[in-house]
Scaffold this motif. Structure first.
Motif, PDB file in Angstrom:
ATOM      1  N   PHE A  38       0.796  -1.300  -0.029  1.00 28.90           N
ATOM      2  CA  PHE A  38      -0.032   0.052  -0.004  1.00 28.90           C
ATOM      3  C   PHE A  38       0.887   1.352   0.052  1.00 28.90           C
ATOM      4  CE2 PHE A  38      -3.087   3.328   2.035  1.00 28.90           C
ATOM      5  CZ  PHE A  38      -3.973   2.931   1.137  1.00 28.90           C
ATOM      6  N   TYR A  39       2.227   1.253   0.005  1.00 24.35           N
ATOM      7  CA  TYR A  39       2.767   2.250   0.401  1.00 24.35           C
ATOM      8  C   TYR A  39       2.779   3.458  -0.640  1.00 24.35           C
ATOM      9  CZ  TYR A  39       6.799   4.826   2.510  1.00 24.35           C
ATOM     10  OH  TYR A  39       7.624   5.700   3.152  1.00 24.35           O
ATOM     11  N   ASP A  40       3.066   2.845  -1.971  1.00 23.19           N
ATOM     12  CA  ASP A  40       3.049   3.651  -3.126  1.00 23.19           C
ATOM     13  C   ASP A  40       1.736   4.351  -3.202  1.00 23.19           C
ATOM     14  OD1 ASP A  40       1.346   2.042  -4.244  1.00 23.19           O
ATOM     15  OD2 ASP A  40       2.626   1.415  -5.883  1.00 23.19           O
ATOM     16  N   LYS A  41       0.667   4.501  -2.460  1.00 23.52           N
ATOM     17  CA  LYS A  41      -0.665   4.832  -2.342  1.00 23.52           C
ATOM     18  C   LYS A  41      -0.695   6.236  -1.612  1.00 23.52           C
ATOM     19  CE  LYS A  41      -2.764   1.536  -4.883  1.00 23.52           C
ATOM     20  NZ  LYS A  41      -1.831   0.747  -4.881  1.00 23.52           N
ATOM     21  N   ILE A  42       0.521   6.251  -0.621  1.00 22.25           N
ATOM     22  CA  ILE A  42       0.539   7.436   0.329  1.00 22.25           C
ATOM     23  C   ILE A  42       1.764   8.413  -0.009  1.00 22.25           C
ATOM     24  CG2 ILE A  42      -0.774   6.134   1.946  1.00 22.25           C
ATOM     25  CD1 ILE A  42       2.046   5.839   3.410  1.00 22.25           C
ATOM     26  N   THR A  43       2.712   7.818  -0.766  1.00 24.88           N
ATOM     27  CA  THR A  43       3.687   8.781  -1.038  1.00 24.88           C
ATOM     28  C   THR A  43       4.333   8.263  -2.608  1.00 24.88           C
ATOM     29  OG1 THR A  43       5.913   9.704  -0.342  1.00 24.88           O
ATOM     30  CG2 THR A  43       5.721   7.685   0.237  1.00 24.88           C
ATOM     31  N   SER A  44       4.949   9.378  -3.252  1.00 25.36           N
ATOM     32  CA  SER A  44       5.867   8.943  -4.472  1.00 25.36           C
ATOM     33  C   SER A  44       6.969   9.225  -4.451  1.00 25.36           C
ATOM     34  CB  SER A  44       4.958   9.616  -5.480  1.00 25.36           C
ATOM     35  OG  SER A  44       4.974  11.104  -5.560  1.00 25.36           O
ATOM     36  N   SER A  45       7.687  10.035  -3.131  1.00 27.08           N
ATOM     37  CA  SER A  45       8.733  10.624  -3.240  1.00 27.08           C
ATOM     38  C   SER A  45       9.817   9.637  -2.470  1.00 27.08           C
ATOM     39  CB  SER A  45       8.875  11.840  -2.527  1.00 27.08           C
ATOM     40  OG  SER A  45       8.374  11.543  -1.051  1.00 27.08           O
ATOM     41  N   ARG A  46       9.597   8.322  -2.226  1.00 27.81           N
ATOM     42  CA  ARG A  46      10.373   7.706  -1.460  1.00 27.81           C
ATOM     43  C   ARG A  46       9.769   6.198  -1.603  1.00 27.81           C
ATOM     44  NH1 ARG A  46       8.682  10.292   3.411  1.00 27.81           N
ATOM     45  NH2 ARG A  46       7.334   8.953   4.538  1.00 27.81           N
ATOM     46  N   THR A  47      10.739   5.045  -1.419  1.00 25.87           N
ATOM     47  CA  THR A  47      10.212   3.566  -1.390  1.00 25.87           C
ATOM     48  C   THR A  47      10.229   2.888  -0.042  1.00 25.87           C
ATOM     49  OG1 THR A  47      12.295   2.614  -1.954  1.00 25.87           O
ATOM     50  CG2 THR A  47      11.331   3.560  -3.846  1.00 25.87           C
ATOM     51  N   TYR A  48       9.498   2.082   0.028  1.00 25.90           N
ATOM     52  CA  TYR A  48       9.450   1.246   1.192  1.00 25.90           C
ATOM     53  C   TYR A  48      10.901   0.604   1.579  1.00 25.90           C
ATOM     54  CZ  TYR A  48       6.389  -1.385   4.744  1.00 25.90           C
ATOM     55  OH  TYR A  48       5.760  -1.745   5.681  1.00 25.90           O
ATOM     56  N   GLU A  49      11.755   0.264   0.552  1.00 18.96           N
ATOM     57  CA  GLU A  49      13.130  -0.071   0.666  1.00 18.96           C
ATOM     58  C   GLU A  49      13.667   0.811   1.553  1.00 18.96           C
ATOM     59  OE1 GLU A  49      10.995  -0.673  -1.976  1.00 18.96           O
ATOM     60  OE2 GLU A  49      10.751  -2.861  -1.504  1.00 18.96           O
ATOM     61  N   GLU A  50      13.634   2.085   0.925  1.00 17.38           N
ATOM     62  CA  GLU A  50      14.421   3.142   1.628  1.00 17.38           C
ATOM     63  C   GLU A  50      14.065   3.316   3.109  1.00 17.38           C
ATOM     64  OE1 GLU A  50      15.303   6.162  -2.029  1.00 17.38           O
ATOM     65  OE2 GLU A  50      13.420   6.105  -1.399  1.00 17.38           O
ATOM     66  N   ARG A  51      13.046   3.108   3.517  1.00 20.08           N
ATOM     67  CA  ARG A  51      12.622   3.389   4.869  1.00 20.08           C
ATOM     68  C   ARG A  51      13.354   2.358   5.728  1.00 20.08           C
ATOM     69  NH1 ARG A  51      10.662   8.068   5.961  1.00 20.08           N
ATOM     70  NH2 ARG A  51       9.323   7.443   7.788  1.00 20.08           N
ATOM     71  N   LEU A  52      13.166   0.894   5.207  1.00 14.74           N
ATOM     72  CA  LEU A  52      13.840  -0.093   5.594  1.00 14.74           C
ATOM     73  C   LEU A  52      15.322   0.122   5.903  1.00 14.74           C
ATOM     74  CD1 LEU A  52      11.930  -3.111   4.433  1.00 14.74           C
ATOM     75  CD2 LEU A  52      11.530  -1.936   6.678  1.00 14.74           C
ATOM     76  N   ASP A  53      16.052   0.728   4.645  1.00 13.86           N
ATOM     77  CA  ASP A  53      17.375   1.080   4.777  1.00 13.86           C
ATOM     78  C   ASP A  53      17.895   1.531   5.742  1.00 13.86           C
ATOM     79  OD1 ASP A  53      20.036   0.964   3.284  1.00 13.86           O
ATOM     80  OD2 ASP A  53      19.724   2.980   3.117  1.00 13.86           O
ATOM     81  N   THR A  54      17.082   2.851   6.201  1.00 13.25           N
ATOM     82  CA  THR A  54      17.492   3.865   7.152  1.00 13.25           C
ATOM     83  C   THR A  54      17.244   3.262   8.508  1.00 13.25           C
ATOM     84  OG1 THR A  54      17.089   5.686   6.080  1.00 13.25           O
ATOM     85  CG2 THR A  54      16.761   5.920   8.452  1.00 13.25           C
ATOM     86  N   ILE A  55      16.107   2.342   8.542  1.00 13.14           N
ATOM     87  CA  ILE A  55      15.925   1.559   9.983  1.00 13.14           C
ATOM     88  C   ILE A  55      17.500   0.559  10.237  1.00 13.14           C
ATOM     89  CG2 ILE A  55      14.717  -0.266  11.001  1.00 13.14           C
ATOM     90  CD1 ILE A  55      12.290   0.859   9.967  1.00 13.14           C
ATOM     91  N   GLY A  56      17.705   0.092   9.234  1.00  9.28           N
ATOM     92  CA  GLY A  56      19.054  -0.925   9.211  1.00  9.28           C
ATOM     93  C   GLY A  56      20.107   0.006   9.509  1.00  9.28           C
ATOM     94  N   LYS A  57      20.365   1.197   9.021  1.00  6.69           N
ATOM     95  CA  LYS A  57      21.727   1.847   9.246  1.00  6.69           C
ATOM     96  C   LYS A  57      21.431   2.422  10.689  1.00  6.69           C
ATOM     97  CE  LYS A  57      22.939   3.539   4.660  1.00  6.69           C
ATOM     98  NZ  LYS A  57      21.975   2.795   3.998  1.00  6.69           N
ATOM     99  N   VAL A  58      20.425   2.837  11.555  1.00  4.93           N
ATOM    100  CA  VAL A  58      20.416   3.274  12.525  1.00  4.93           C
ATOM    101  C   VAL A  58      20.777   1.961  13.711  1.00  4.93           C
ATOM    102  CG1 VAL A  58      18.823   3.725  14.449  1.00  4.93           C
ATOM    103  CG2 VAL A  58      18.370   4.991  12.238  1.00  4.93           C
ATOM    104  N   ARG A  59      20.167   0.647  13.307  1.00  4.80           N
ATOM    105  CA  ARG A  59      20.309  -0.327  14.110  1.00  4.80           C
ATOM    106  C   ARG A  59      21.683  -0.735  14.181  1.00  4.80           C
ATOM    107  NH1 ARG A  59      17.766  -1.966  18.052  1.00  4.80           N
ATOM    108  NH2 ARG A  59      15.820  -2.529  16.877  1.00  4.80           N
ATOM    109  N   ASP A  60      22.203  -0.855  13.062  1.00  2.40           N
ATOM    110  CA  ASP A  60      23.917  -1.007  13.000  1.00  2.40           C
ATOM    111  C   ASP A  60      24.738   0.030  13.594  1.00  2.40           C
ATOM    112  OD1 ASP A  60      23.022  -3.342  11.262  1.00  2.40           O
ATOM    113  OD2 ASP A  60      23.620  -2.288   9.200  1.00  2.40           O
ATOM    114  N   ALA A  61      24.317   1.070  13.816  1.00  3.69           N
ATOM    115  CA  ALA A  61      24.974   2.232  14.503  1.00  3.69           C
ATOM    116  C   ALA A  61      24.867   2.117  16.095  1.00  3.69           C
ATOM    117  CB  ALA A  61      24.595   3.635  13.978  1.00  3.69           C
ATOM    118  N   GLY A  62      23.936   0.970  16.421  1.00  3.96           N
ATOM    119  CA  GLY A  62      23.901   0.978  17.962  1.00  3.96           C
ATOM    120  C   GLY A  62      22.640   1.828  18.575  1.00  3.96           C
ATOM    121  N   ILE A  63      21.772   2.417  17.531  1.00  4.96           N
ATOM    122  CA  ILE A  63      20.758   3.201  18.129  1.00  4.96           C
ATOM    123  C   ILE A  63      19.408   2.618  18.199  1.00  4.96           C
ATOM    124  CG2 ILE A  63      19.351   5.430  17.749  1.00  4.96           C
ATOM    125  CD1 ILE A  63      21.957   6.318  15.978  1.00  4.96           C
ATOM    126  N   GLY A  64      18.782   2.718  19.315  1.00  2.00           N
ATOM    127  CA  GLY A  64      17.339   2.106  19.295  1.00  2.00           C
ATOM    128  C   GLY A  64      16.461   2.551  18.465  1.00  2.00           C
TER     129      GLY A  64
END
Length: 294
Positions: free
Chosen positions: A225-251
């Motif tokens: 459903f994600y592309d129905k609410i925004t066209s300026s980013r992808t779901y994978e980009e959201r998950l990528d940032t979450i991964g980078k945050v977790r890898d940095a040791g941030i909650g």
């Protein structure tokens, strides 16, 4: 930050221990210290449940990251009072049920966001409708004073949100100011949370070094459903940032929104995304969106 009324319950990570899919029908907690305050915890209801498993034979309280959508749908479709009972039971396994964390949220940069999220009043795309002007990033002293006041009123966490696509959009000087905010507020003995949009690995590590406790980055809804609410980013980009945050040791603080026009299957898909991350988010905010132009 949302165009419309938001009701938020910030739910601890352990709620994904089978009964966690009770987020299908989120608990709502009232903030007690003004419009910028969120409460974290659980309203406990006394009732009775005959089914003490989390669905498909999973023991109640088991921590898993291999949930299937069918298993989550089974939990989602259970009676509400049973979900509340099991959620309260799991909460008591891992937390003191009499404790609630008070957090204060401050928008440190409002309006003018280049993203096209159809639910958000901060998007520059909707500025003619919302009449919300783009403001500058707040100064360090103003933010520190707000954090100090929140600390004196009993908040143990201070959250800062900026209407950015990400720090890369605005350049190093403004990001450095945010890092200074994090460090100075952390020195008060408070937990510090930010939501700044998409991050690079280097930016995540700088936030960690500054003392950041938690980073909010919601996935909002299901991948389908994600592309129905925004066209300026992808779901994978959201998950990528979450991964980078977790890898940095941030909650990680990550949840979603209901009321976007999604179907029941999309709510199950949202829960499936969060429940199958390599490590569950420490906080899962579930927002109810009503009264918008969406």
């Amino acid at each position: 930050m949302i165009r419309g009324k938001i009701i938020t319950a910030d739910i601890p990570r352990r709620f994904f221990a089978s009964a966690g899919a009770a987020l299908a029908r989120p608990a709502v907690l009232d903030a007690t210290s003004g419009p910028r305050t969120q409460a974290r915890g659980l309203v406990v209801f006394k009732t009775h449940s005959r089914n003490m498993s989390g669905g498909s034979g999973t023991p109640l309280g088991a921590i898993r990251t291999d949930w299937t959508r069918d298993e989550i749908a089974e939990i989602y479709n259970r009676p509400l009072v049973e979900l509340m009972f099991d959620a309260a039971t799991v909460h008591r396994m891992y937390h003191n049920p009499r404790e609630v964390q008070q957090a204060t949220l401050l928008s440190i940069k409002t309006g003018g966001c280049p993203e096209t999220c159809s639910y958000c009043s901060q998007s520059s795309k909707w500025s003619k409708d919302t009449k919300l002007p783009a403001e500058k990033l707040l100064e360090l002293d103003a933010v520190y004073d707000a954090a100090l006041e929140a600390h004196q009123r009993g908040s143990s966490r201070f959250c800062m949100g900026a209407a950015w696509r990400g720090p890369s959009q605005v350049g190093p000087k403004q990001f450095e100011r945010v890092l200074d905010m994090v460090s100075k507020i952390r020195a008060l003995g408070m937990e510090v949370c930010t939501t700044l949009g998409m991050l690079t690995a280097d930016q995540a590590h700088k936030l960690k070094h500054a003392g950041l406790s938690c980073y909010n980055h919601n996935v909002d809804t299901s991948p389908e459903f994600y592309d129905k609410i925004t066209s300026s980013r992808t779901y994978e980009e959201r998950l990528d940032t979450i991964g980078k945050v977790r890898d940095a040791g941030i909650g990680v603080c990550s949840g979603g929104i209901i009321g976007l026009g999604e179907k029941k299957e999309d709510r199950v898909g949202l829960l499936h995304t969060l429940a199958t991350l390599p490590q569950h988010p420490e906080s899962v905010p579930i927002n109810a969106l009503v009264g918008t132009l969406l």
